[in-house]
Design an enzyme around this catalytic site. Structure first.
Site, PDB file in Angstrom:
ATOM      1  N   ASP A 273     -20.843 -28.221 -80.363  1.00  0.00           N
ATOM      2  CA  ASP A 273     -19.690 -27.448 -79.869  1.00  0.00           C
ATOM      3  C   ASP A 273     -18.855 -28.431 -79.051  1.00  0.00           C
ATOM      4  OD1 ASP A 273     -17.867 -25.893 -78.520  1.00  0.00           O
ATOM      5  OD2 ASP A 273     -19.349 -24.623 -77.510  1.00  0.00           O
TER       6      ASP A 273
ATOM      7  N   LYS B 239      -7.963 -26.138 -75.744  1.00  0.00           N
ATOM      8  CA  LYS B 239      -8.044 -27.165 -74.693  1.00  0.00           C
ATOM      9  C   LYS B 239      -7.220 -28.388 -75.119  1.00  0.00           C
ATOM     10  CE  LYS B 239     -12.150 -24.790 -73.921  1.00  0.00           C
ATOM     11  NZ  LYS B 239     -11.943 -23.955 -72.805  1.00  0.00           N
TER      12      LYS B 239
ATOM     13  N   TRP C 193     -22.243 -22.300 -71.983  1.00  0.00           N
ATOM     14  CA  TRP C 193     -21.830 -22.135 -73.386  1.00  0.00           C
ATOM     15  C   TRP C 193     -22.978 -22.434 -74.335  1.00  0.00           C
ATOM     16  CZ3 TRP C 193     -18.034 -19.073 -73.648  1.00  0.00           C
ATOM     17  CH2 TRP C 193     -17.031 -19.094 -72.680  1.00  0.00           C
TER      18      TRP C 193
HETATM   19  N1  PMP Z   1     -17.644 -23.449 -75.934  1.00  0.00           N
HETATM   20  C1  PMP Z   1     -17.085 -24.117 -74.912  1.00  0.00           C
HETATM   21  C2  PMP Z   1     -17.611 -25.477 -74.565  1.00  0.00           C
HETATM   22  C3  PMP Z   1     -16.025 -23.559 -74.205  1.00  0.00           C
HETATM   23  O1  PMP Z   1     -15.468 -24.223 -73.180  1.00  0.00           O
HETATM   24  C4  PMP Z   1     -15.542 -22.280 -74.575  1.00  0.00           C
HETATM   25  C5  PMP Z   1     -14.366 -21.626 -73.885  1.00  0.00           C
HETATM   26  N2  PMP Z   1     -14.044 -22.029 -72.648  1.00  0.00           N
HETATM   27  C6  PMP Z   1     -16.174 -21.613 -75.615  1.00  0.00           C
HETATM   28  C7  PMP Z   1     -17.216 -22.238 -76.293  1.00  0.00           C
HETATM   29  C8  PMP Z   1     -15.733 -20.236 -76.046  1.00  0.00           C
HETATM   30  O2  PMP Z   1     -14.532 -20.335 -76.692  1.00  0.00           O
HETATM   31  P1  PMP Z   1     -13.740 -19.052 -77.235  1.00  0.00           P
HETATM   32  O3  PMP Z   1     -13.198 -18.352 -76.066  1.00  0.00           O
HETATM   33  O4  PMP Z   1     -12.709 -19.687 -78.112  1.00  0.00           O
HETATM   34  O5  PMP Z   1     -14.709 -18.231 -78.003  1.00  0.00           O
END
Ligand code: PMP
Length: 355
Positions: A169, A193, A98
């Site tokens: 994030d 989450k 991520w």
């Molecule tokens: N950052 C992290 C740490 C994540 O775990 C996730 C999704 N699992 C995301 C970003 C992306 O999130 P989204 O699908 O809401 O764009």
């Protein structure tokens, strides 16, 4: 027993409240989804969600709380669009898939640099020490991913970035424990989450950063637009906000974040203890000091054993234990709403499976 990484388990009380109120929100004769987002009934829900976020995380008045759409992935772009002016550069610390995505998106907007990475052979098994970071004292901001959902690592102590705003994030670890919000310039988290359903992102941002943000980007992407309109510039995802309210109300009724942290650490320990006591059978690809209390990643010796493990777990009504497709192995996500007794059941199953 739902161990999904996200969308993930929600507190039963929050869902039951939604069920009870679905056809009639507070005696109005309508569901929350049918109310105008400009009406009193929805406004009360909206403001309560924001107030509970502020209360539970002890967010100072110098910070704005925004409820946005587009997922955490949209924030990968929105953060640099707002906070990275031309002539400046932003630092990214890479600790997983991520953060790599956030960095890649930053590159499309302006100048970004890697201020540290724990990547080794395409995997990330640890969190860097402060001494490993090469932070730019003039950076527009420094970005981290506080919990790496896929690799199962988590920052325990956050890095010191001096006067450079720290952007985090926190998609997979906001609301699991108390944090000192004043250490951050901006925090963002996709809701699916610990916070509620997908379709909603919580952003906590210092007001001066909102005010100083770039104006040469589309109105809808400016934090300013949403800050000035209490996140009601356009129609928000009202049902997601409603569920966020229910979830946070439940967290509060269960003792707030100090109680959550104790409960979550105890839950994770149950599972990590089994891995450690049976290290000839279960592998842990994560350095101990970096272990996540939210996503517990472990491996078995062969693909056949992994398949059998998942099949036996399914018979016990355990869901979501398969690791992310990019890393394999197993992953038990133990967010706030995952009950201690489910973690105990998983730990017992892991012992029995080995035996
Ligand atoms: N950052 C992290 C740490 C994540 O775990 C996730 C999704 N699992 C995301 C970003 C992306 O999130 P989204 O699908 O809401 O764009």
């Amino acid at each position: 027993m739902n161990f999904n990484a996200g969308p993930a388990a929600l507190p039963l009380a929050a869902l039951e409240r939604a069920q009870a109120e679905l056809l009639d929100l507070g005696g109005t004769g309508m569901s929350v989804m049918e109310h105008s987002h400009r009406g009193k009934a929805y406004e009360a829900v909206h403001n309560e969600a924001i107030a509970l976020t502020r209360e539970l995380l002890n967010v100072p008045e110098t910070y704005q709380i925004l409820l946005l759409q587009g997922g955490a992935s949209q924030q990968f772009a929105t953060v640099p669009m707002n906070l990275l002016p031309q002539g400046k550069s932003a630092d990214y610390v890479l600790t997983g898939a991520w953060s790599q995505k956030a960095y890649k998106e930053g590159k499309t907007i302006g100048t970004v640099r890697v201020a540290g990475t724990t990547e080794k052979d395409g995997k990330f098994g640890r969190i860097p020490a402060q001494s490993e970071l090469t932070l730019d004292a003039n950076a527009a901001y420094a970005h981290i991913t506080s919990n790496n959902t896929i690799f199962g690592t988590q920052w325990d102590k956050f890095p010191e970035t001096g006067s450079v705003p720290l952007v985090a994030d926190m998609s997979s670890d906001l609301m699991w424990r108390p944090i000192d919000v004043s250490k951050f310039g901006l925090i963002y988290a996709g809701a699916q989450k610990n916070l509620g359903p997908s379709g909603l992102v919580v952003v906590i941002v210092r007001k001066d950063l909102v005010e100083g943000g770039r104006k040469d980007i589309p109105t809808i992407f400016q934090y300013r637009t949403h800050a000035e309109n209490n996140s009601l510039y356009n129609t928000p995802p009202t049902f997601s906000v409603y569920l966020l309210r229910n979830v946070l109300d439940d967290v509060k009724k269960n003792g707030g974040l100090a109680a959550m942290e104790k409960r979550n650490r105890d839950k994770a320990k149950l599972i990590y203890d089994v891995i450690d006591a049976r290290s000839d059978f279960y592998g842990s690809p994560v350095e101990k000091s970096a272990r996540s209390a939210m996503n517990i990643v472990f491996t078995l010796k062969t693909p056949e054993l992994e398949t059998e493990f998942l099949a036996e777990a399914k018979k016990l009504k355990m869901e979501g234990l398969k690791g992310h497709r990019s890393v394999g192995g197993m992953r038990a996500s133990t967010y706030n709403a995952v009950l201690p007794e489910w973690c105990k059941a998983l730990a017992d199953f892991m012992k029995a499976f080995k035996a």
